[in-house]
Design a protein around this motif. Structure first.
Motif, mmCIF file in Angstrom:
data_model
loop_
_atom_site.group_PDB
_atom_site.id
_atom_site.type_symbol
_atom_site.label_atom_id
_atom_site.label_comp_id
_atom_site.label_asym_id
_atom_site.label_seq_id
_atom_site.Cartn_x
_atom_site.Cartn_y
_atom_site.Cartn_z
ATOM 1 N N ARG A 92 41.417 51.487 41.631
ATOM 2 C CA ARG A 92 40.949 51.793 40.200
ATOM 3 C C ARG A 92 40.190 50.462 39.704
ATOM 4 N NH1 ARG A 92 46.872 51.222 39.959
ATOM 5 N NH2 ARG A 92 46.701 48.638 39.510
ATOM 6 N N THR A 93 39.493 49.661 40.823
ATOM 7 C CA THR A 93 38.902 48.865 40.427
ATOM 8 C C THR A 93 37.043 49.547 41.687
ATOM 9 O OG1 THR A 93 38.656 47.430 42.486
ATOM 10 C CG2 THR A 93 39.947 46.749 39.997
ATOM 11 N N LEU A 94 37.535 50.778 41.562
ATOM 12 C CA LEU A 94 36.006 51.508 42.481
ATOM 13 C C LEU A 94 35.598 50.275 43.557
ATOM 14 C CD1 LEU A 94 34.168 51.881 39.457
ATOM 15 C CD2 LEU A 94 35.772 53.049 40.348
ATOM 16 N N SER A 95 36.813 50.174 44.391
ATOM 17 C CA SER A 95 36.239 48.951 45.580
ATOM 18 C C SER A 95 36.249 48.010 45.627
ATOM 19 C CB SER A 95 35.704 50.143 46.791
ATOM 20 O OG SER A 95 36.850 51.306 46.953
ATOM 21 N N VAL A 96 35.994 47.379 44.641
ATOM 22 C CA VAL A 96 35.848 46.357 44.002
ATOM 23 C C VAL A 96 36.624 45.225 44.129
ATOM 24 C CG1 VAL A 96 34.482 44.754 42.595
ATOM 25 C CG2 VAL A 96 33.554 47.040 43.316
ATOM 26 N N CYS A 97 36.241 43.960 44.639
ATOM 27 C CA CYS A 97 37.179 42.436 44.810
ATOM 28 C C CYS A 97 37.631 42.438 43.226
ATOM 29 C CB CYS A 97 36.820 41.831 45.664
ATOM 30 S SG CYS A 97 38.574 40.391 45.775
ATOM 31 N N PRO A 98 38.682 42.492 43.444
ATOM 32 C CA PRO A 98 39.203 41.976 41.684
ATOM 33 C C PRO A 98 39.382 40.657 41.635
ATOM 34 C CG PRO A 98 41.171 42.320 42.718
ATOM 35 C CD PRO A 98 40.178 43.185 43.339
ATOM 36 N N ASP A 99 39.442 39.758 42.185
ATOM 37 C CA ASP A 99 39.032 38.412 42.345
ATOM 38 C C ASP A 99 38.081 37.746 42.687
ATOM 39 O OD1 ASP A 99 42.188 37.722 42.318
ATOM 40 O OD2 ASP A 99 42.469 38.490 44.320
ATOM 41 N N CYS A 100 36.679 38.002 43.955
ATOM 42 C CA CYS A 100 36.033 37.685 43.821
ATOM 43 C C CYS A 100 35.031 38.614 43.503
ATOM 44 C CB CYS A 100 35.664 36.921 45.186
ATOM 45 S SG CYS A 100 35.315 38.216 46.698
ATOM 46 N N GLY A 101 35.001 39.626 43.467
ATOM 47 C CA GLY A 101 33.516 40.920 43.103
ATOM 48 C C GLY A 101 33.480 41.427 44.121
ATOM 49 N N TRP A 102 33.562 41.076 45.172
ATOM 50 C CA TRP A 102 33.071 41.737 46.821
ATOM 51 C C TRP A 102 32.740 43.357 46.409
ATOM 52 C CZ3 TRP A 102 36.376 44.605 50.283
ATOM 53 C CH2 TRP A 102 35.625 44.967 51.247
ATOM 54 N N HIS A 103 31.911 43.766 46.026
ATOM 55 C CA HIS A 103 31.528 45.140 46.948
ATOM 56 C C HIS A 103 31.924 46.023 47.953
ATOM 57 C CE1 HIS A 103 31.190 44.466 42.827
ATOM 58 N NE2 HIS A 103 29.776 45.842 41.949
ATOM 59 N N ALA A 104 32.536 46.578 48.030
ATOM 60 C CA ALA A 104 33.506 47.195 49.470
ATOM 61 C C ALA A 104 32.268 48.422 49.476
ATOM 62 C CB ALA A 104 34.822 47.844 49.815
ATOM 63 N N GLN A 105 31.914 48.937 50.709
ATOM 64 C CA GLN A 105 30.748 49.986 50.773
ATOM 65 C C GLN A 105 31.628 51.091 51.193
ATOM 66 O OE1 GLN A 105 29.613 50.628 55.517
ATOM 67 N NE2 GLN A 105 27.644 49.687 54.205
ATOM 68 N N LEU A 106 31.301 52.506 50.252
ATOM 69 C CA LEU A 106 31.551 53.344 50.162
ATOM 70 C C LEU A 106 30.880 54.202 50.925
ATOM 71 C CD1 LEU A 106 31.612 53.451 45.956
ATOM 72 C CD2 LEU A 106 33.125 53.163 47.653
ATOM 73 N N THR A 107 31.375 55.315 51.553
ATOM 74 C CA THR A 107 31.005 56.639 51.655
ATOM 75 C C THR A 107 29.494 57.714 50.790
ATOM 76 O OG1 THR A 107 32.510 58.496 51.117
ATOM 77 C CG2 THR A 107 33.062 57.336 52.844
ATOM 78 N N ALA A 108 28.833 58.783 51.371
ATOM 79 C CA ALA A 108 28.547 58.830 50.604
ATOM 80 C C ALA A 108 29.325 60.100 49.222
ATOM 81 C CB ALA A 108 27.302 60.027 51.007
ATOM 82 N N PRO A 109 30.249 61.138 49.809
ATOM 83 C CA PRO A 109 30.794 61.400 49.366
ATOM 84 C C PRO A 109 31.673 60.696 47.999
ATOM 85 C CG PRO A 109 31.694 62.461 51.159
ATOM 86 C CD PRO A 109 30.721 60.734 51.220
ATOM 87 N N GLN A 110 32.423 59.785 48.137
ATOM 88 C CA GLN A 110 32.699 58.363 47.390
ATOM 89 C C GLN A 110 31.845 58.264 46.407
ATOM 90 O OE1 GLN A 110 34.213 55.526 50.454
ATOM 91 N NE2 GLN A 110 36.500 56.608 50.059
ATOM 92 N N ARG A 111 30.518 58.311 46.898
ATOM 93 C CA ARG A 111 29.864 57.579 45.827
ATOM 94 C C ARG A 111 29.367 58.595 44.919
ATOM 95 N NH1 ARG A 111 27.556 52.324 44.745
ATOM 96 N NH2 ARG A 111 27.912 51.832 47.014
ATOM 97 N N LEU A 112 28.987 59.984 44.886
ATOM 98 C CA LEU A 112 28.682 61.114 44.020
ATOM 99 C C LEU A 112 29.667 61.089 43.818
ATOM 100 C CD1 LEU A 112 27.264 63.532 46.657
ATOM 101 C CD2 LEU A 112 25.871 61.946 44.955
#
Length: 576
Positions: free
Chosen positions: A36-56
């Motif tokens: 739900r947070t678009l693969s972003v850590c809700p505690d520290c804001g770390w942005h996890a890497q996405l695959t190209a299909p996920q990004r699109l």
């Protein structure tokens, strides 16, 4: 030439996990919440890497994606073999990711705006730049030119692909050439930098876009930090090469969290093409007869020193204040793409009465001393003038009018500014503005001090607010040099003829913009409405002109100064 040598990026999960461990803070996040947070850590804001299909999926409007024609590159051109044949590595990457190459190129829409998106996938051989990626970038660029559609690049790469040898190196030139063709065609380009972006990708197409935005914490550079430290023996500063570091040092335009990317990109796409205001926007504009005062008899006489004090009033609206009042969808752009982001210059894209424009202005900061110091009292460094030049070139490429708001005691006089080429930066702006093929309107909203002001004032229409001033030197400086006494500043101000009425009489400005009673500092909203009406009037006058006429008339305007007499000789130095 894979120059990124630090920790590998975490492989993105293809299927939701029950729990995800954050790489930065080591906290556990429930998998569904992480989604739900678009693969972003809700505690520290770390942005996890996405695959190209996920990004699109996250960026494009649902159902809008369709593939760009695929160009098949040469296969294993060197017959390369290390511990395994390159052909086997390729097949494994394709089987693991389901992709043909380290990039997906599609047509699509972002908030209903058409775009061609070229998105890299780090899972595929580290997102390396090889012949296949080069071919896709070139085909994406050709598609953009053919269909007059902006290009969005989403980068994630360790560098050029070693297994393709010098052919991979050539892709840097090939993709840079494709970006040049988009510049020549006047097509908006946007880069979204994700973590990591290194080597040949960073040194080619990723950093050649009109606008570069980055996700928080994303790293961008040619060589990785470990290589730099081992080579130089120097300890690198905290946060080196991160998005935040790069923003501070003028390399990227903005750092945007993942949750805000879609609206940010949609806004940029909507602003990145010239368009006349629609009928509704035109009808709503405050322009009209009397918006610009053009006769000297209509301008209230004022003592020059009084005008100087009003122009310097600490509560007078700044360029940022006017932008907030006048522009819809204003998006600030940062940096000179060389070394710094000067806080004394603010600039960006916005919509003035429905018309996309590039606004650039001196920014003195708020009324507090600390805020003014942070913005260097509106005294721009070379980085500020180079940032302004970059934004003007972008406006010229995209066919957008330029509005400049001038309010500065002068260019920054510090030794670092001199070391960085202050005189050259100002001279380059003067030449550049004489060549712009788009309408340029400049407004002196406060002080217009010396070459630091003129560097934003080579325009088709130059306006001055009723209490604005414009001079070759400050009254205090003139008094100290010629009168040899500081208290002669009021006398010097009158002799310099720097107030609005005298500027109009001499033809230095084309018109005067009225201010609220007592000065613009008394009513920011009304002052902005009056300036907005004048800008609309000037833009409406210039919009029908084709580029050749704009350049001819602008050059003729400045060519007349000092040749044609504009005021009677020997009439004294008073303003009233």
């Amino acid at each position: 030439m894979v120059l990124y040598d630090d920790r590998p990026a975490d492989p993105p999960a293809e299927r939701p996990q029950e729990w995800v461990r954050c790489t930065r803070c080591a906290g556990l996040v429930y998998g569904k919440r992480f989604g739900r947070t678009l693969s972003v850590c809700p505690d520290c804001g770390w942005h996890a890497q996405l695959t190209a299909p996920q990004r699109l999926d996250q960026l494009l409007d649902p159902g809008s994606a369709s593939p760009v024609d695929h160009v098949e590159p040469v296969h294993d051109p060197l017959g390369f073999h290390d511990t395994r044949p390159y052909a086997e590595r390729l097949e494994d990457a394709r089987a693991t990711t389901g992709l043909r190459e380290a990039m997906i190129c599609v047509r699509g829409r972002i908030e209903s705006r058409p775009v061609v998106a070229a998105v890299m996938d780090f899972r595929f051989l580290g997102g390396s730049l090889g012949c296949g990626v080069g071919a896709l970038i070139a085909e994406a660029a050709r598609t953009c030119v053919r269909e007059r559609t902006p290009l969005l690049l989403v980068t994630a790469s360790g560098g050029a692909r070693m297994q393709e040898g010098v052919l991979s190196l050539m892709q840097m030139a090939k993709t840079s050439q494709a970006m040049a063709e988009l510049d020549e065609a006047g097509i908006l380009t946007i880069s979204l930098i994700t973590d990591p972006t290194y080597g040949g990708v960073a040194a080619s197409f990723a950093t050649l876009s009109d606008v570069i935005i980055a996700e928080p914490g994303a790293r961008l550079g040619f060589a990785g930090p470990r290589v730099i430290e081992q080579t130089t023996g120097e300890r690198l500063p905290e946060g080196f090469q991160t998005a935040e570091f790069l923003l501070e040092h003028g390399m990227v335009d903005d750092v945007v969290p993942r949750s805000a990317l879609r609206p940010t990109l949609g806004r940029l796409l909507s602003l990145g093409s010239p368009a006349r205001p629609d009928a509704e926007a035109q009808g709503a504009s405050p322009a009209g007869a009397g918006a610009i005062v053009r006769g000297t008899d209509e301008v209230r006489p004022r003592e020059a020193w009084d005008a100087v004090r009003l122009a310097r009033h600490p509560n007078r609206p700044t360029a940022a204040d006017y932008a907030d009042h006048l522009l819809d969808d204003f998006h600030v752009l940062h940096g000179d793409r060389l070394a710094a982001d000067c806080t004394a210059i603010v600039g960006g894209l916005g919509r003035l009465g429905g018309r996309p424009v590039m606004l650039i202005g001196h920014h003195k900061g708020g009324p507090g001393l600390a805020e003014r110091q942070r913005h260097q009292f509106g005294m721009a460094t070379p980085a500020g003038y180079r940032k302004a030049a970059r934004l003007m070139r972008m406006a010229d490429k995209l066919g957008l009018p330029v509005v400049t708001l001038i309010d500065t005691p002068g260019a920054n006089p510090g030794p670092e500014s001199e070391r960085s080429g202050q005189a050259i930066a100002i001279a380059e702006n003067l030449r550049l503005m004489s060549q712009l093929r788009v309408p340029v309107v400049a407004a002196l909203i406060g002080e217009g001090g010396s070459g630091g002001a003129l560097a934003l004032a080579v325009a088709d229409r130059v306006l001055v607010l009723e209490n604005g001033v414009y001079s070759v030197i400050s009254p205090e400086g003139c008094a100290a040099i010629l009168w040899k006494q500081a208290d002669a500043a009021p006398t010097a101000a009158a002799a310099l003829r720097l107030d609005a009425r005298e500027l109009l009489r001499m033809g230095i400005v084309d018109g005067v913009v009225p201010e609220p009673e007592g000065g613009a500092h008394q009513d920011h909203a009304k002052a902005a409405a009056l300036l907005g009406a004048a800008l609309h009037t000037a833009m409406d006058e210039l919009t029908p002109w084709e580029p050749g006429r704009l350049i001819r008339e602008r050059r003729s305007r400045f060519d007349r100064f000092g040749v044609e007499a504009t005021i009677p000789v020997g009439t004294g130095g008073g303003s009233s």
